[in-house]
Scaffold this active site. Structure first.
Site, PDB file in Angstrom:
ATOM      1  CE  LYS A   1     -43.286  -4.819  13.149  1.00 39.06           C
ATOM      2  NZ  LYS A   1     -43.023  -4.795  12.362  1.00 39.06           N
TER       3      LYS A   1
ATOM      4  CE1 TYR B   1     -62.274  23.143   9.162  1.00 44.42           C
ATOM      5  CE2 TYR B   1     -61.671  20.180   9.268  1.00 44.42           C
ATOM      6  CZ  TYR B   1     -62.423  21.673   9.308  1.00 44.42           C
ATOM      7  OH  TYR B   1     -62.404  21.290  11.445  1.00 44.42           O
TER       8      TYR B   1
END
Ligand SMILES: *Cc1c(COP(=O)(O)O)cnc(C)c1O
Length: 358
Positions: A38, A252
């Site tokens: 998956k 940042y």
């Protein structure tokens, strides 16, 4: 998205997938293996991993019908179990593509089309999906009444098997064994994931284990074993080297400030590519055989490293994960999460290349 000019590369060694599956079989004495692919095989490429695993496994498992269709269109022939809840929208697809459904609630008996194969899913403690143990009698009656469907398996899922030493693994197993008394004629019983197969191998693994992580070379939880080999190495390059003065901050929010003058190397991958932002000021990457710390906040597209006074040239290779750098398990430890989340984050912008020595 097709990448013409990728900024990072995942190199996946397919040989280690075969080796890991053989090791798993040898160490655990497991009869059958369901390969869980998956989420694009946890970022490793579902088709490529499944194709390589196919000769060494008995089943495949995926979360969604769409993932199962991708495998079928990619040429995968072995049985595929879909874990998700069947819906009227997807009912026909199980038939069209020869998929095995998971039946986890009573309405599903009427959702599926005639002749669809299914496994019954019992919830023995996870409290996510599945019939409750107290419903076993009624489930049996419904299964018998719905002969238009074909029951080919029964399963449950552990809640606490990722790390060794949990008594609840035994509790769930006892609950499941009680349930199984009502379903003696079902030919295929499975419960173990990677954690259970590796850490609770002394227990009966029933007829089959379901493994996602182990085939890729990791155990779940914090205890890695030396007989599994991680198959993935993730690499990028320095795209800019800049000088920084003492007192200047990087990225940042100014979460890292240089104590002395030196150099910062910028790598063109960020949290948009799978480097979790929570690894800001924690992760270390390997450049020319040395570890360098990631400094300042990881941004969506870029990650910066403190090169100290080494002015590393643009285009120098950076090993981000695997190989000589931190393993995905070390990433998980530093980020306070599990290996599964680290690996499934690798579904962003990256090229995958496969080595195959066979
Ligand atoms: C994802 C999943 C697995 C595989 O888990 P691993 O820890 O990767 O082995 C097994 N069973 C079910 C139902 C799953 O959803």
């Amino acid at each position: 998205m097709k990448l013409h000019f990728p900024n990072s590369y995942a190199e996946i060694d397919l040989n280690s997938i075969t080796k890991n599956l053989k090791q798993l079989r040898k160490r655990t004495g497991i009869k059958k293996i369901l390969s869980v692919v998956k989420c694009n095989a946890y970022g490793h490429g579902a088709i490529e991993v499944a194709k390589r695993a196919e000769p060494d496994v008995d089943w495949f498992g995926v979360a969604t019908v769409d993932e199962a269709i991708e495998l079928r269109l990619g040429g995968i022939k072995k049985p595929i179990l879909v874990f998700e809840v069947p819906s009227p929208r997807s009912a026909a697809a199980y038939q069209t593509h020869g998929l095995t459904a998971t039946l986890s609630d009573f309405p599903h008996f009427s959702t599926l089309m005639d002749g669809t194969k299914y496994h019954i899913h019992f919830d023995t403690g996870m409290n996510r999906l599945g019939f409750k143990p107290s419903q076993a009698g009624k489930v049996r009656k419904m299964a018998v009444a719905n002969q238009r469907l074909i029951c080919s398996g029964i399963y449950s899922h552990y809640q606490t098997a990722d790390d060794p030493g949990s008594d609840f693994v035994n509790t769930q197993q006892e609950i499941f064994r009680e349930i199984l008394k009502d379903f003696k004629e079902i030919p295929l019983v499975h419960m173990s994931n990677t954690g259970a197969a590796v850490h609770y191998n002394e227990n009966n693994q029933f007829d089959m284990i379901r493994t996602g992580l182990a085939q890729l070379g990791y155990t779940a939880g914090r205890t890695q074993v030396d007989w599994l080999t991680p198959s993935l190495t993730w690499k990028s390059r320095i795209v800019q080297t800049l000088a920084i003065e003492a007192g200047e901050s990087v990225s940042y929010g100014q979460k890292w400030t240089a104590q002395k003058s030196g150099y910062i190397g910028t790598i063109p991958v960020g949290y948009g590519d799978g480097i979790l932002r929570s690894l800001s000021n924690k992760l270390q990457v390997k450049i020319r055989g040395e570890f360098y710390p990631v400094v300042g906040n990881i941004t969506m597209d870029y990650t910066m490293v403190d090169l100290g006074d080494v002015k590393i040239a643009v285009d120098e290779e950076v090993v981000l994960m695997g190989g000589e750098a931190w393993s995905a398990a070390e990433w998980a430890e530093a980020a306070g999460t599990n290996v599964h989340e680290i690996l499934t984050a690798l579904n962003g912008r990256m090229a995958r290349s496969y080595t195959d020595y066979s």
